[in-house]
Design a protein around this motif. Structure first.
Motif, PDB file in Angstrom:
ATOM      1  N   SER A 217       0.820  -1.219   0.000  1.00  0.00           N
ATOM      2  CA  SER A 217       0.000   0.000   0.000  1.00  0.00           C
ATOM      3  C   SER A 217       0.850   1.263   0.000  1.00  0.00           C
ATOM      4  CB  SER A 217      -0.938   0.014   1.212  1.00  0.00           C
ATOM      5  OG  SER A 217      -0.217   0.213   2.418  1.00  0.00           O
ATOM      6  N   ALA A 218       2.013   1.198   0.654  1.00  0.00           N
ATOM      7  CA  ALA A 218       2.873   2.377   0.747  1.00  0.00           C
ATOM      8  C   ALA A 218       3.694   2.611  -0.513  1.00  0.00           C
ATOM      9  CB  ALA A 218       3.803   2.247   1.947  1.00  0.00           C
TER      10      ALA A 218
ATOM     11  N   ASP B  10       0.729   3.901  -6.484  1.00  0.00           N
ATOM     12  CA  ASP B  10       0.363   5.247  -6.912  1.00  0.00           C
ATOM     13  C   ASP B  10      -0.742   5.804  -6.030  1.00  0.00           C
ATOM     14  OD1 ASP B  10      -0.146   7.592  -8.184  1.00  0.00           O
ATOM     15  OD2 ASP B  10      -0.740   6.718 -10.100  1.00  0.00           O
ATOM     16  N   GLU B  11      -0.445   6.860  -5.271  1.00  0.00           N
ATOM     17  CA  GLU B  11      -1.441   7.453  -4.386  1.00  0.00           C
ATOM     18  C   GLU B  11      -2.537   8.183  -5.152  1.00  0.00           C
ATOM     19  OE1 GLU B  11       0.451   9.894  -1.531  1.00  0.00           O
ATOM     20  OE2 GLU B  11       1.651   8.288  -0.662  1.00  0.00           O
TER      21      GLU B  11
ATOM     22  N   GLY C  41      -5.614   2.598  -5.277  1.00  0.00           N
ATOM     23  CA  GLY C  41      -4.545   3.248  -4.546  1.00  0.00           C
ATOM     24  C   GLY C  41      -4.372   2.763  -3.127  1.00  0.00           C
ATOM     25  N   GLU C  42      -3.647   3.557  -2.364  1.00  0.00           N
ATOM     26  CA  GLU C  42      -3.227   3.153  -1.024  1.00  0.00           C
ATOM     27  C   GLU C  42      -4.406   2.786  -0.124  1.00  0.00           C
ATOM     28  OE1 GLU C  42      -0.481   4.851   2.636  1.00  0.00           O
ATOM     29  OE2 GLU C  42      -1.211   6.217   1.097  1.00  0.00           O
TER      30      GLU C  42
ATOM     31  N   TYR D  36      -5.815  -0.707  -0.689  1.00  0.00           N
ATOM     32  CA  TYR D  36      -4.937  -1.777  -0.222  1.00  0.00           C
ATOM     33  C   TYR D  36      -4.931  -1.856   1.308  1.00  0.00           C
ATOM     34  CZ  TYR D  36      -2.944  -3.063  -4.727  1.00  0.00           C
ATOM     35  OH  TYR D  36      -2.773  -3.543  -5.998  1.00  0.00           O
ATOM     36  N   VAL D  37      -4.930  -0.698   1.975  1.00  0.00           N
ATOM     37  CA  VAL D  37      -4.966  -0.680   3.440  1.00  0.00           C
ATOM     38  C   VAL D  37      -6.248  -1.331   3.945  1.00  0.00           C
ATOM     39  CG1 VAL D  37      -5.135   0.818   5.468  1.00  0.00           C
ATOM     40  CG2 VAL D  37      -3.449   1.319   3.694  1.00  0.00           C
TER      41      VAL D  37
ATOM     42  N   ARG E 267      -3.021   3.661   9.838  1.00  0.00           N
ATOM     43  CA  ARG E 267      -2.812   4.264   8.516  1.00  0.00           C
ATOM     44  C   ARG E 267      -4.145   4.677   7.904  1.00  0.00           C
ATOM     45  NH1 ARG E 267      -0.868   7.868   5.946  1.00  0.00           N
ATOM     46  NH2 ARG E 267      -0.617   7.608   3.702  1.00  0.00           N
ATOM     47  N   LYS E 268      -5.183   3.874   8.119  1.00  0.00           N
ATOM     48  CA  LYS E 268      -6.518   4.218   7.623  1.00  0.00           C
ATOM     49  C   LYS E 268      -6.982   5.539   8.230  1.00  0.00           C
ATOM     50  CE  LYS E 268     -11.323   2.593   7.633  1.00  0.00           C
ATOM     51  NZ  LYS E 268     -12.229   1.472   7.979  1.00  0.00           N
TER      52      LYS E 268
ATOM     53  N   ILE F 221      -5.088   8.444   6.631  1.00  0.00           N
ATOM     54  CA  ILE F 221      -5.596   8.737   5.283  1.00  0.00           C
ATOM     55  C   ILE F 221      -6.912   9.494   5.375  1.00  0.00           C
ATOM     56  CG2 ILE F 221      -6.548   7.685   3.187  1.00  0.00           C
ATOM     57  CD1 ILE F 221      -4.508   5.396   3.599  1.00  0.00           C
TER      58      ILE F 221
END
Length: 394
Positions: free
Chosen positions: A122-123, A126-127, A133-134, A137-138, A172-173, A176
């Motif tokens: 995820s990191a 492509d954001e 994107g990230e 995946y997260v 991380r979620k 974001i």
């Protein structure tokens, strides 16, 4: 029906077993070809022995190899390995559910491997790609870890591994959510996610994860940043401070831990500095210097100085260790400057001037390190200093 593949996952790489006519036997330095979309086939050397018919073992070593590359000096080479791990997990999952009436139940460690690969990847993606994107995946990593934690027969180590992945994923979620929100984010919802992530990380002995230095920094600093942004939860800062203290006791040369400990001190002292500033605004503007010096000995000032000294010491140690590794030091120089400027504001006399000048010198170094570009608040300070110097020359 078999589970659907998580959004954004594509079979960009695959891991193929080498078959022989003899009985399967452990193979040292086993080669696993990785075929990439639009590129020539690559071969990856797995240094651990894996029985040729042990798909779960091969999968575990493939992920381990990917993470070793990712944490090493050439992280770009980890990308095809992570895609390969995800592709193999997806293939094994579909094979397990090929007979809907009698599906094969996969072990909890399979889900740990799958979730780990998704979170690590995820990191790297492509954001700008919102669908693949990230965030997608997260979310997929969290869901996969949840599935693994539903497996009743799982060892303590696998359980902790699943919670470590899920905890990092949840934090991380949350990050974001607040960093990309077009409107003010739902603090209550964010608080629940952050608390859940903290609870998962509490199951791990973070002091034993010496190879996860930067990943732990991101997770713990996310909690600190959440409090800094929302003003919610002093107890969360104490939790972060406690984690860094434990890690530093076990790993005194951990530069990320020194960085993280210093950062949480800056956040803790923030409320004290705000209180001091509010009190100064209410004071008589005609207060003389003797009164000011006396007030600088008050309890809030003493507490602020003690905390800021810890921040300066931690950032300075982090700077020393980071320089030795020849990594970027620009951010640390800015943090040292910020801590020393705040320190100078709650100090009087010669020490006040000394701290301020040291902060200016750190900012100049940070500007050189960044090729002449600094955040606006720091650039304005340097511009003011240079203008004052020009006036004195005239």
């Amino acid at each position: 029906m078999p589970p659907k593949r998580a959004r954004g996952l594509k079979a960009a790489a695959s891991s193929k077993k080498q078959k022989t006519e003899e009985s399967p036997a452990p193979a040292a330095d086993q080669d696993i070809p990785i075929e990439q979309t639009g590129e020539d086939e690559q071969t990856v050397m797995l240094s651990k022995e894996v029985a040729e018919d042990d798909e779960q073992g091969q999968l575990a070593v493939l992920l381990e190899t990917a993470i070793e590359r990712l944490r090493g000096t050439d992280p770009a080479t980890a990308l095809p390995l992570l895609y390969g791990t995800i592709h193999e997990c997806d293939r094994m999952l579909r094979a397990a559910y090929s007979d809907e009436s009698n599906p094969t139940h996969l072990p909890a460690d399979f889900h740990r491997i799958y979730a780990s690969a998704l979170l690590e990847l995820s990191a790297l993606i492509d954001e700008q790609d919102e669908e693949n994107g990230e965030a997608a995946y997260v979310e997929a990593a969290i869901e996969r870890a949840d599935t693994g934690l539903e497996v009743e027969e799982r060892g303590e180590g696998v359980d902790r591994g699943l919670r470590y992945v899920r905890g990092r994923g949840l934090l991380r979620k949350a990050q974001i959510m607040w960093s990309k929100a077009e409107e003010v984010p739902d603090v209550k919802a964010l608080t629940q996610i952050v608390k859940a992530g903290m609870k998962d990380l509490d199951t791990m002995d973070l002091t034993a994860l010496d190879k996860e230095e930067k990943q732990i920094f991101v997770a713990l600093d996310t909690v600190r940043e959440f409090v800094e942004i929302t003003g919610e939860g002093r107890e969360k800062l104490e939790w972060v401070e406690k984690k860094w203290t434990e890690i530093l006791a076990a790993q005194p040369e951990n530069s990320s831990a020194h960085h993280g400990y210093g950062a949480v001190q800056l956040t803790i002292v923030g409320s004290i500095l705000e209180k001091i500033e509010d009190e100064l605004d209410q004071d008589d503007e005609d207060e003389d210097e003797d009164d000011e010096a006396e007030e600088n000995q008050g309890e809030d000032y003493i507490n602020a100085r003690n905390i800021l000294q810890k921040a300066v010491d931690s950032f300075t140690k982090a700077l020393e260790l980071t320089r030795a590794k020849k990594e970027s030091i620009g951010e640390l120089l800015q943090l040292i400057a910020e801590a020393k400027m705040s320190y100078s504001e709650v100090t009087a006399g010669e020490k006040q001037e000394k701290l301020y000048q040291e902060a200016i010198q750190s900012l100049r170094e940070a500007r050189d390190e960044a090729g002449g570009v600094l955040p606006e608040k720091f650039q304005e300070i340097l511009d003011g200093e240079e203008e004052e110097g020009e006036d004195e020359e005239e």
